[in-house]
Scaffold this motif. Sequence first.
Motif, PDB file in Angstrom:
ATOM      1  N   ALA A  17       7.489  14.526  -1.413  1.00  0.00           N
ATOM      2  CA  ALA A  17       7.800  14.618  -2.844  1.00  0.00           C
ATOM      3  C   ALA A  17       7.179  13.484  -3.649  1.00  0.00           C
ATOM      4  CB  ALA A  17       9.312  14.640  -3.055  1.00  0.00           C
ATOM      5  N   LEU A  18       7.290  12.246  -3.187  1.00  0.00           N
ATOM      6  CA  LEU A  18       6.748  11.126  -3.962  1.00  0.00           C
ATOM      7  C   LEU A  18       5.245  11.244  -4.095  1.00  0.00           C
ATOM      8  CD1 LEU A  18       7.444   8.447  -5.390  1.00  0.00           C
ATOM      9  CD2 LEU A  18       6.888   7.280  -3.248  1.00  0.00           C
ATOM     10  N   PHE A  19       4.561  11.603  -3.011  1.00  0.00           N
ATOM     11  CA  PHE A  19       3.107  11.748  -3.073  1.00  0.00           C
ATOM     12  C   PHE A  19       2.705  12.910  -3.972  1.00  0.00           C
ATOM     13  CE2 PHE A  19      -0.902  13.527  -1.436  1.00  0.00           C
ATOM     14  CZ  PHE A  19      -1.728  12.417  -1.588  1.00  0.00           C
ATOM     15  N   ASP A  20       3.454  14.003  -3.926  1.00  0.00           N
ATOM     16  CA  ASP A  20       3.121  15.164  -4.755  1.00  0.00           C
ATOM     17  C   ASP A  20       3.356  14.908  -6.244  1.00  0.00           C
ATOM     18  OD1 ASP A  20       2.446  16.560  -2.485  1.00  0.00           O
ATOM     19  OD2 ASP A  20       4.369  17.592  -2.314  1.00  0.00           O
ATOM     20  N   LEU A  21       4.446  14.196  -6.564  1.00  0.00           N
ATOM     21  CA  LEU A  21       4.835  14.019  -7.963  1.00  0.00           C
ATOM     22  C   LEU A  21       4.330  12.715  -8.569  1.00  0.00           C
ATOM     23  CD1 LEU A  21       8.525  15.304  -7.676  1.00  0.00           C
ATOM     24  CD2 LEU A  21       6.503  16.583  -8.437  1.00  0.00           C
ATOM     25  N   GLN A  22       4.247  11.656  -7.759  1.00  0.00           N
ATOM     26  CA  GLN A  22       3.810  10.351  -8.259  1.00  0.00           C
ATOM     27  C   GLN A  22       2.833   9.727  -7.258  1.00  0.00           C
ATOM     28  OE1 GLN A  22       7.135   7.843  -9.820  1.00  0.00           O
ATOM     29  NE2 GLN A  22       8.464   9.509  -9.148  1.00  0.00           N
ATOM     30  N   HIS A  55       2.170   5.962  -6.801  1.00  0.00           N
ATOM     31  CA  HIS A  55       3.199   5.088  -6.243  1.00  0.00           C
ATOM     32  C   HIS A  55       3.371   5.271  -4.744  1.00  0.00           C
ATOM     33  CE1 HIS A  55       4.369   3.718 -10.169  1.00  0.00           C
ATOM     34  NE2 HIS A  55       4.720   4.911 -10.576  1.00  0.00           N
ATOM     35  N   SER A  56       2.585   6.132  -4.132  1.00  0.00           N
ATOM     36  CA  SER A  56       2.761   6.457  -2.718  1.00  0.00           C
ATOM     37  C   SER A  56       1.769   5.695  -1.850  1.00  0.00           C
ATOM     38  CB  SER A  56       2.587   7.963  -2.502  1.00  0.00           C
ATOM     39  OG  SER A  56       2.570   8.270  -1.117  1.00  0.00           O
ATOM     40  N   TRP A  58      12.786   6.445  -2.123  1.00  0.00           N
ATOM     41  CA  TRP A  58      12.001   5.606  -1.212  1.00  0.00           C
ATOM     42  C   TRP A  58      10.696   6.300  -0.838  1.00  0.00           C
ATOM     43  CZ3 TRP A  58      17.158   6.808  -0.716  1.00  0.00           C
ATOM     44  CH2 TRP A  58      18.056   5.755  -0.918  1.00  0.00           C
ATOM     45  N   ASP A  59       9.662   5.494  -0.596  1.00  0.00           N
ATOM     46  CA  ASP A  59       8.377   6.017  -0.145  1.00  0.00           C
ATOM     47  C   ASP A  59       8.421   6.193   1.366  1.00  0.00           C
ATOM     48  OD1 ASP A  59       5.789   6.644   0.480  1.00  0.00           O
ATOM     49  OD2 ASP A  59       4.883   4.891  -0.481  1.00  0.00           O
ATOM     50  N   PRO A  60       8.377   7.416   1.880  1.00  0.00           N
ATOM     51  CA  PRO A  60       8.493   7.643   3.329  1.00  0.00           C
ATOM     52  C   PRO A  60       7.356   7.025   4.129  1.00  0.00           C
ATOM     53  CG  PRO A  60       8.575   9.723   2.102  1.00  0.00           C
ATOM     54  CD  PRO A  60       8.220   8.662   1.136  1.00  0.00           C
ATOM     55  N   PHE A  61       6.217   6.730   3.460  1.00  0.00           N
ATOM     56  CA  PHE A  61       5.042   6.229   4.171  1.00  0.00           C
ATOM     57  C   PHE A  61       4.925   4.706   4.108  1.00  0.00           C
ATOM     58  CE2 PHE A  61       4.092  10.637   3.354  1.00  0.00           C
ATOM     59  CZ  PHE A  61       3.478  11.060   4.523  1.00  0.00           C
ATOM     60  N   ASN A  62       5.847   4.047   3.426  1.00  0.00           N
ATOM     61  CA  ASN A  62       5.810   2.599   3.335  1.00  0.00           C
ATOM     62  C   ASN A  62       6.835   2.017   4.303  1.00  0.00           C
ATOM     63  OD1 ASN A  62       6.176  -0.180   2.473  1.00  0.00           O
ATOM     64  ND2 ASN A  62       5.073   0.376   0.624  1.00  0.00           N
ATOM     65  N   VAL A  63       6.384   1.190   5.231  1.00  0.00           N
ATOM     66  CA  VAL A  63       7.295   0.702   6.275  1.00  0.00           C
ATOM     67  C   VAL A  63       8.098  -0.522   5.823  1.00  0.00           C
ATOM     68  CG1 VAL A  63       5.949   1.683   8.160  1.00  0.00           C
ATOM     69  CG2 VAL A  63       5.443  -0.641   7.381  1.00  0.00           C
ATOM     70  N   THR A  64       7.883  -0.991   4.600  1.00  0.00           N
ATOM     71  CA  THR A  64       8.846  -1.897   3.941  1.00  0.00           C
ATOM     72  C   THR A  64       9.177  -1.266   2.584  1.00  0.00           C
ATOM     73  OG1 THR A  64       7.030  -3.260   3.097  1.00  0.00           O
ATOM     74  CG2 THR A  64       8.158  -4.068   5.045  1.00  0.00           C
ATOM     75  N   GLU A  65       9.882  -0.145   2.680  1.00  0.00           N
ATOM     76  CA  GLU A  65      10.195   0.648   1.489  1.00  0.00           C
ATOM     77  C   GLU A  65      11.024  -0.129   0.475  1.00  0.00           C
ATOM     78  OE1 GLU A  65      13.811   0.405   3.647  1.00  0.00           O
ATOM     79  OE2 GLU A  65      11.789   0.807   4.371  1.00  0.00           O
ATOM     80  N   LEU A  82       1.532  -5.365   3.063  1.00  0.00           N
ATOM     81  CA  LEU A  82       0.132  -5.011   2.784  1.00  0.00           C
ATOM     82  C   LEU A  82       0.046  -3.659   2.082  1.00  0.00           C
ATOM     83  CD1 LEU A  82      -1.511  -6.175   6.123  1.00  0.00           C
ATOM     84  CD2 LEU A  82      -2.291  -6.870   3.850  1.00  0.00           C
ATOM     85  N   GLN A  83       0.816  -2.680   2.562  1.00  0.00           N
ATOM     86  CA  GLN A  83       0.842  -1.373   1.905  1.00  0.00           C
ATOM     87  C   GLN A  83       1.278  -1.513   0.442  1.00  0.00           C
ATOM     88  OE1 GLN A  83       3.582   0.532   4.753  1.00  0.00           O
ATOM     89  NE2 GLN A  83       2.037   2.128   5.042  1.00  0.00           N
ATOM     90  N   THR A  84       2.334  -2.274   0.226  1.00  0.00           N
ATOM     91  CA  THR A  84       2.856  -2.454  -1.133  1.00  0.00           C
ATOM     92  C   THR A  84       1.832  -3.117  -2.031  1.00  0.00           C
ATOM     93  OG1 THR A  84       5.112  -2.611  -0.273  1.00  0.00           O
ATOM     94  CG2 THR A  84       4.722  -3.504  -2.476  1.00  0.00           C
ATOM     95  N   TRP A  85       1.183  -4.161  -1.533  1.00  0.00           N
ATOM     96  CA  TRP A  85       0.179  -4.859  -2.337  1.00  0.00           C
ATOM     97  C   TRP A  85      -0.995  -3.924  -2.663  1.00  0.00           C
ATOM     98  CZ3 TRP A  85      -4.942  -6.580  -1.894  1.00  0.00           C
ATOM     99  CH2 TRP A  85      -5.332  -7.516  -2.852  1.00  0.00           C
ATOM    100  N   LEU A  86      -1.410  -3.116  -1.704  1.00  0.00           N
ATOM    101  CA  LEU A  86      -2.522  -2.187  -1.945  1.00  0.00           C
ATOM    102  C   LEU A  86      -2.138  -1.128  -2.976  1.00  0.00           C
ATOM    103  CD1 LEU A  86      -3.814  -1.738   1.715  1.00  0.00           C
ATOM    104  CD2 LEU A  86      -5.091  -2.741  -0.190  1.00  0.00           C
ATOM    105  N   VAL A  87      -0.898  -0.631  -2.926  1.00  0.00           N
ATOM    106  CA  VAL A  87      -0.455   0.363  -3.904  1.00  0.00           C
ATOM    107  C   VAL A  87      -0.508  -0.215  -5.313  1.00  0.00           C
ATOM    108  CG1 VAL A  87       1.558   1.657  -4.738  1.00  0.00           C
ATOM    109  CG2 VAL A  87       0.942   1.742  -2.321  1.00  0.00           C
ATOM    110  N   LEU A  88      -0.032  -1.443  -5.481  1.00  0.00           N
ATOM    111  CA  LEU A  88       0.044  -2.019  -6.820  1.00  0.00           C
ATOM    112  C   LEU A  88      -1.288  -2.569  -7.318  1.00  0.00           C
ATOM    113  CD1 LEU A  88       3.178  -1.889  -6.120  1.00  0.00           C
ATOM    114  CD2 LEU A  88       3.398  -3.743  -7.753  1.00  0.00           C
ATOM    115  N   THR A  89      -2.283  -2.675  -6.448  1.00  0.00           N
ATOM    116  CA  THR A  89      -3.596  -3.159  -6.896  1.00  0.00           C
ATOM    117  C   THR A  89      -4.630  -2.040  -6.979  1.00  0.00           C
ATOM    118  OG1 THR A  89      -4.125  -3.781  -4.604  1.00  0.00           O
ATOM    119  CG2 THR A  89      -3.255  -5.505  -6.050  1.00  0.00           C
ATOM    120  N   ARG A  90      -4.188  -0.786  -6.873  1.00  0.00           N
ATOM    121  CA  ARG A  90      -5.137   0.311  -7.060  1.00  0.00           C
ATOM    122  C   ARG A  90      -5.728   0.291  -8.465  1.00  0.00           C
ATOM    123  NH1 ARG A  90      -1.459   5.063  -4.280  1.00  0.00           N
ATOM    124  NH2 ARG A  90      -1.818   4.437  -2.103  1.00  0.00           N
TER     125      ARG A  90
END
Length: 623
Positions: free
Chosen positions: A167-172, A175-176, A429-436, A481-489
Amino acid sequence: MADLRNVVLTHGQWPAIFRARTEADVLVALGFATSTIARMAETARRHGTTIETELLHGGEVQEESYYRRIADYFGLPFLDAIDPAHLVDMDSIDTQLVCPLQVRLTYPNRMPQIAMVPRAEKLSEFAQLLARLPDLTRSLVMTTPSALRRAVWEAGSARRVRRAATALFDLQPDHSARIVATGRQGLVFGTTITAALFGCMMRPDILLPLVHAVVSCAYLASLSLRFVALFDQKFRKRSPKSAEAPSGPLPVYTVMVAIYREAGMVSQLVSSLERLEWPRSRLDIKLVCEEDDTETLAALAALDLPAHIEIVHVPPYHPRTKPKALAYALPAARGEFLAIFDAEDRPHPHQLMEAYERFRASGPELACLQAPLIIANVDESYVSTLFAVEYAALFRGLLPMLARYRMPLPLGGTSNHFRTAVLRKVGGWDPFNVTEDADLGLRLYRLGYRSETLRCQTLEDAPVSLPVWTGQRIRWFKGWLQTWLVLTRNPILTAREMGMKASIVFHLMIGGMLLSALLHPLILLFMTNAGLTLISTPLSQIPGTVLGLMLLDATNLFGSYATFLGLGVGSMIGLEKLKVGHRWLAVPLHWMMTSYAAWRALNELRTNPFFWKKTPHRPSRKT
């Protein structure tokens, strides 16, 4: 307690229900003692619930016995279990997870039926309806709320788990973390590293000192936020926030715990949750467990769980992560507020009440409250001691400072309290982020919400062995690292959403933590080289720029250790400081192991980005 099993009721007694004007009258007609109903009525008035709810949650009667007797009273069939194959799955059926009332049962060779959960306050009207339309009895069956929810969960499990994962990837999608890095990010990182390596090979006399200076300055910048927090800790007078004690009925509060391979922890977990100060009739606890985790489910089945605790079975589906499990259960949350705990947690009994008081006293922009996590087994090993110091620095030093200045909070993975409506609105929560947790805290800030901290703590036990600590820390660094990459896209958009000051704090907090861990061995190498230079070369012959870099490296190295200890130990109470003892001498080793975990995480992000390394737990040895 009324023993309903000994009450024989027939259609001839329906006039008692007809004459009933209130819920209390109905329950007396069903066989409950007037004194019991009066006592439950007073409790229901205080809690803002119904007498029936208080009866079922207060242990006055078992759920199945209660609803079976109502079915017998009206001469209707009773189902203690519903075959999910008889339900037609659709989105609208999910409302029955929140408020189980009725579902339609379909059969291949006969007419459909309605399986209903009767409510005492409506039984008088129901009796009058059956008196007017007696043929309705052929299409009605009665069941329990638990049986209805179990059937609805199972009937729609495939649809819900797919939606929880996508859902998060499909709608937002912005942020995924499902896309690890965009093409633009890969181009920028690849070009930068290639250019630096090429320059160092072509003109090492110029580029190597320049790279040294850039690395050292970046490392110092990553420590700056902790220097500020240390200064704030030493010189700021504490003024604990207070809120008026709530008056009147309390809202429903949902508590969710995702548990996996925790058979040995379930008894301690349930005991800890039962100590929470909140009316049981207004508490909605969901233990979210993977469907194929048979040992944990068996351990839960062996317990006599109260009515306010529900076990949610999550079907196997990729990714197998805690946030996916929480996202699966979120649509069924009944509470206006929602708290997340882990299997090993022992939350302060007053924590829910404090969170509610703070939410009630704040505006709707306050979306989340983070309780401090305190390590109980401080003195069990060097690993647990330094873990405790680190947690004290984060949860009692850094995060409260960020909250005071209305900066973004990368949340801890447990003891988060949310406004449920806001949590759903931002996508959960983002299911693909391991520090959600960290990801969700920053996403809340990007979307205009704030997070603050609580005073009532949650006790946890830290890992005591290095292999367990390393596995957990690799997952944490991978998630950061995942979180930082998401916010620096799109860094310009992120800065616009967060504001420039908050954007800088984010980079110092998340980017700085990653950078300092990855570069720490290099800083040690610089310091070793500086020491050899000072031994072999007179001070007067060393260029000023080289001496400046040596001083910068020394500040970085000893500043890392000083802020770690100063902020951590400075946030502890006296007994904790005594338990730390001489183990603080292992801080340099802790930093090297942290760096090792960060480099492992960087590689795992490339090879296995969504793998969730399970941290094993054991029942606490501490009281």
